[in-house]
Design a protein around this motif. Structure first.
Motif, PDB file in Angstrom:
ATOM      1  N   ASN A   1      11.771   6.326  18.647  1.00 43.68           N
ATOM      2  CA  ASN A   1      11.622   4.888  18.849  1.00 43.68           C
ATOM      3  C   ASN A   1      11.619   4.140  17.511  1.00 43.68           C
ATOM      4  N   GLN A   2      10.888   4.666  16.533  1.00 45.73           N
ATOM      5  CA  GLN A   2      10.858   4.052  15.205  1.00 45.73           C
ATOM      6  C   GLN A   2      12.242   4.096  14.563  1.00 45.73           C
ATOM      7  N   GLU A   3      12.936   5.205  14.738  1.00 46.88           N
ATOM      8  CA  GLU A   3      14.293   5.334  14.177  1.00 46.88           C
ATOM      9  C   GLU A   3      15.230   4.296  14.791  1.00 46.88           C
TER      10      GLU A   3
ATOM     11  N   ILE B   1       0.870  -1.182   0.000  1.00 45.17           N
ATOM     12  CA  ILE B   1       0.000   0.000   0.000  1.00 45.17           C
ATOM     13  C   ILE B   1       0.908   1.234   0.000  1.00 45.17           C
ATOM     14  N   ILE B   2       1.066   1.825  -1.153  1.00 44.12           N
ATOM     15  CA  ILE B   2       1.950   2.993  -1.278  1.00 44.12           C
ATOM     16  C   ILE B   2       1.204   4.239  -0.826  1.00 44.12           C
ATOM     17  N   LYS B   3       1.855   5.001   0.038  1.00 49.71           N
ATOM     18  CA  LYS B   3       1.267   6.244   0.541  1.00 49.71           C
ATOM     19  C   LYS B   3       1.220   7.299  -0.555  1.00 49.71           C
ATOM     20  N   LYS B   4       0.187   8.071  -0.535  1.00 51.80           N
ATOM     21  CA  LYS B   4       0.034   9.183  -1.476  1.00 51.80           C
ATOM     22  C   LYS B   4       0.461  10.508  -0.851  1.00 51.80           C
ATOM     23  N   THR B   5       0.667  10.519   0.462  1.00 52.58           N
ATOM     24  CA  THR B   5       1.068  11.724   1.178  1.00 52.58           C
ATOM     25  C   THR B   5       2.576  11.687   1.418  1.00 52.58           C
ATOM     26  N   PRO B   6       3.187  12.831   1.678  1.00 49.13           N
ATOM     27  CA  PRO B   6       4.640  12.852   1.935  1.00 49.13           C
ATOM     28  C   PRO B   6       5.002  12.001   3.151  1.00 49.13           C
ATOM     29  N   PRO B   7       6.218  11.439   3.162  1.00 53.15           N
ATOM     30  CA  PRO B   7       6.633  10.632   4.318  1.00 53.15           C
ATOM     31  C   PRO B   7       6.716  11.475   5.586  1.00 53.15           C
ATOM     32  N   ILE B   8       6.426  10.844   6.690  1.00 54.46           N
ATOM     33  CA  ILE B   8       6.508  11.482   7.997  1.00 54.46           C
ATOM     34  C   ILE B   8       7.803  11.014   8.648  1.00 54.46           C
ATOM     35  N   PRO B   9       8.607  11.933   9.184  1.00 51.85           N
ATOM     36  CA  PRO B   9       9.849  11.506   9.845  1.00 51.85           C
ATOM     37  C   PRO B   9       9.561  10.503  10.969  1.00 51.85           C
ATOM     38  N   ALA B  10      10.437   9.532  11.110  1.00 55.35           N
ATOM     39  CA  ALA B  10      10.279   8.513  12.144  1.00 55.35           C
ATOM     40  C   ALA B  10      10.416   9.123  13.527  1.00 55.35           C
ATOM     41  N   SER B  11       9.666   8.578  14.467  1.00 57.60           N
ATOM     42  CA  SER B  11       9.836   8.969  15.870  1.00 57.60           C
ATOM     43  C   SER B  11      11.179   8.412  16.346  1.00 57.60           C
TER      44      SER B  11
ATOM     45  N   ASN C   1      17.037   1.287  12.647  1.00 56.04           N
ATOM     46  CA  ASN C   1      18.484   1.056  12.650  1.00 56.04           C
ATOM     47  C   ASN C   1      18.815  -0.403  12.976  1.00 56.04           C
ATOM     48  N   VAL C   2      18.067  -0.989  13.896  1.00 51.25           N
ATOM     49  CA  VAL C   2      18.310  -2.380  14.286  1.00 51.25           C
ATOM     50  C   VAL C   2      17.766  -3.353  13.239  1.00 51.25           C
ATOM     51  N   LEU C   3      16.535  -3.129  12.794  1.00 50.36           N
ATOM     52  CA  LEU C   3      15.861  -4.108  11.932  1.00 50.36           C
ATOM     53  C   LEU C   3      16.144  -3.945  10.440  1.00 50.36           C
ATOM     54  N   ILE C   4      16.626  -2.791  10.029  1.00 49.81           N
ATOM     55  CA  ILE C   4      16.871  -2.578   8.596  1.00 49.81           C
ATOM     56  C   ILE C   4      18.333  -2.247   8.325  1.00 49.81           C
TER      57      ILE C   4
ATOM     58  N   ALA D   1       9.174   5.307  -3.356  1.00 47.48           N
ATOM     59  CA  ALA D   1       7.772   5.221  -2.936  1.00 47.48           C
ATOM     60  C   ALA D   1       7.762   4.765  -1.477  1.00 47.48           C
ATOM     61  N   TYR D   2       6.772   5.215  -0.723  1.00 47.72           N
ATOM     62  CA  TYR D   2       6.710   4.923   0.705  1.00 47.72           C
ATOM     63  C   TYR D   2       5.480   4.113   1.057  1.00 47.72           C
ATOM     64  N   ASN D   3       5.641   3.295   2.088  1.00 47.25           N
ATOM     65  CA  ASN D   3       4.508   2.620   2.722  1.00 47.25           C
ATOM     66  C   ASN D   3       4.663   2.830   4.216  1.00 47.25           C
ATOM     67  N   TYR D   4       3.621   2.544   4.953  1.00 49.85           N
ATOM     68  CA  TYR D   4       3.649   2.742   6.401  1.00 49.85           C
ATOM     69  C   TYR D   4       3.743   1.398   7.108  1.00 49.85           C
ATOM     70  N   ASN D   5       4.687   1.300   8.046  1.00 48.78           N
ATOM     71  CA  ASN D   5       4.831   0.131   8.899  1.00 48.78           C
ATOM     72  C   ASN D   5       4.538   0.595  10.326  1.00 48.78           C
ATOM     73  N   PRO D   6       3.623  -0.078  11.038  1.00 43.08           N
ATOM     74  CA  PRO D   6       3.238   0.415  12.369  1.00 43.08           C
ATOM     75  C   PRO D   6       4.372   0.464  13.390  1.00 43.08           C
ATOM     76  N   PHE D   7       5.411  -0.342  13.210  1.00 42.31           N
ATOM     77  CA  PHE D   7       6.520  -0.351  14.165  1.00 42.31           C
ATOM     78  C   PHE D   7       7.687   0.512  13.716  1.00 42.31           C
ATOM     79  N   LEU D   8       7.830   0.682  12.401  1.00 42.54           N
ATOM     80  CA  LEU D   8       9.005   1.356  11.854  1.00 42.54           C
ATOM     81  C   LEU D   8       8.692   2.708  11.214  1.00 42.54           C
ATOM     82  N   GLY D   9       7.431   3.037  11.073  1.00 43.15           N
ATOM     83  CA  GLY D   9       7.047   4.292  10.431  1.00 43.15           C
ATOM     84  C   GLY D   9       7.073   4.159   8.916  1.00 43.15           C
ATOM     85  N   ASP D  10       7.236   5.280   8.239  1.00 44.78           N
ATOM     86  CA  ASP D  10       7.265   5.287   6.777  1.00 44.78           C
ATOM     87  C   ASP D  10       8.577   4.687   6.287  1.00 44.78           C
ATOM     88  N   LEU D  11       8.452   3.735   5.364  1.00 50.65           N
ATOM     89  CA  LEU D  11       9.622   3.069   4.790  1.00 50.65           C
ATOM     90  C   LEU D  11       9.603   3.232   3.281  1.00 50.65           C
ATOM     91  N   HIS D  12      10.751   3.591   2.696  1.00 48.20           N
ATOM     92  CA  HIS D  12      10.823   3.627   1.234  1.00 48.20           C
ATOM     93  C   HIS D  12      11.066   2.203   0.734  1.00 48.20           C
TER      94      HIS D  12
END
Length: 166
Positions: free
Chosen positions: A73-75, A61-71, A79-82, A133-144
């Motif tokens: 905690n998400q950042e 599900i690609i977001k149509k809105t601009p990415p939101i900076p990670a919190s 860093n750990v998971l990606i 393109a970005y999608n939203y992950n509930p634990f990681l925030g917006d991911l390209h």
């Protein structure tokens, strides 16, 4: 104009992730049986397949809105998971399962495996030529796209190791 990420992933990691998801995963999936037991954790083989399917399909599900900076905690989790080359830790506490494992969404593991492999094909179709393109992950925030690709690589590798498939 697409926004570019501030962190980068090494090209060899992108190539390896794509190869793994397109080649290793289908071959390993064919070896999984409903009776295959995990080396750790509470999931059954079908729970694991359906869990990965949900992660893949939600990432298409690609977001149509601009990415939101990670919190912060998400950042940290990104860093750990990606961005870290280290594998995911065993026995991660997934908040989605804090009330127990969900009911199966497929009648059989055979159908679940087919849907998972189809979702991976769909993932690659959706992101073809859309690296930012970005999608939203509930634990990681917006991911390209490349972050999502590496996340799926590490996530699949984690669970396929859990079930002795790789």
């Amino acid at each position: 104009m697409e926004a570019k990420p501030t962190l980068t992933l090494e090209p060899h990691r992108i190539i390896e992730a794509k190869r793994f998801l397109q080649t290793t995963v289908p071959a390993a999936t064919s070896k999984l049986l409903s009776v295959t037991k995990p080396h750790w954790g509470k999931m059954t083989a079908q729970h694991m397949i359906e869990h990965l399917y949900t992660a893949v399909i939600s990432s298409t599900i690609i977001k149509k809105t601009p990415p939101i900076p990670a919190s912060p905690n998400q950042e940290m989790f990104k860093n750990v998971l990606i961005y870290s080359p280290e594998p995911m830790a065993k026995n991660l506490d997934n908040p989605a399962f804090r009330f127990g494992l969900p009911d199966y969404t497929n009648p059989t593991i055979i159908e679940a495996k087919a849907k998972l492999l189809s979702s991976l094909e769909r993932f690659f179709e959706v992101y073809e030529g859309k690296n930012y393109a970005y999608n939203y992950n509930p634990f990681l925030g917006d991911l390209h796209a490349q972050e999502t690709l590496v996340f799926h690589y590490k996530h699949f590798k984690h669970h396929y190791t859990q079930f002795g498939l790789i």
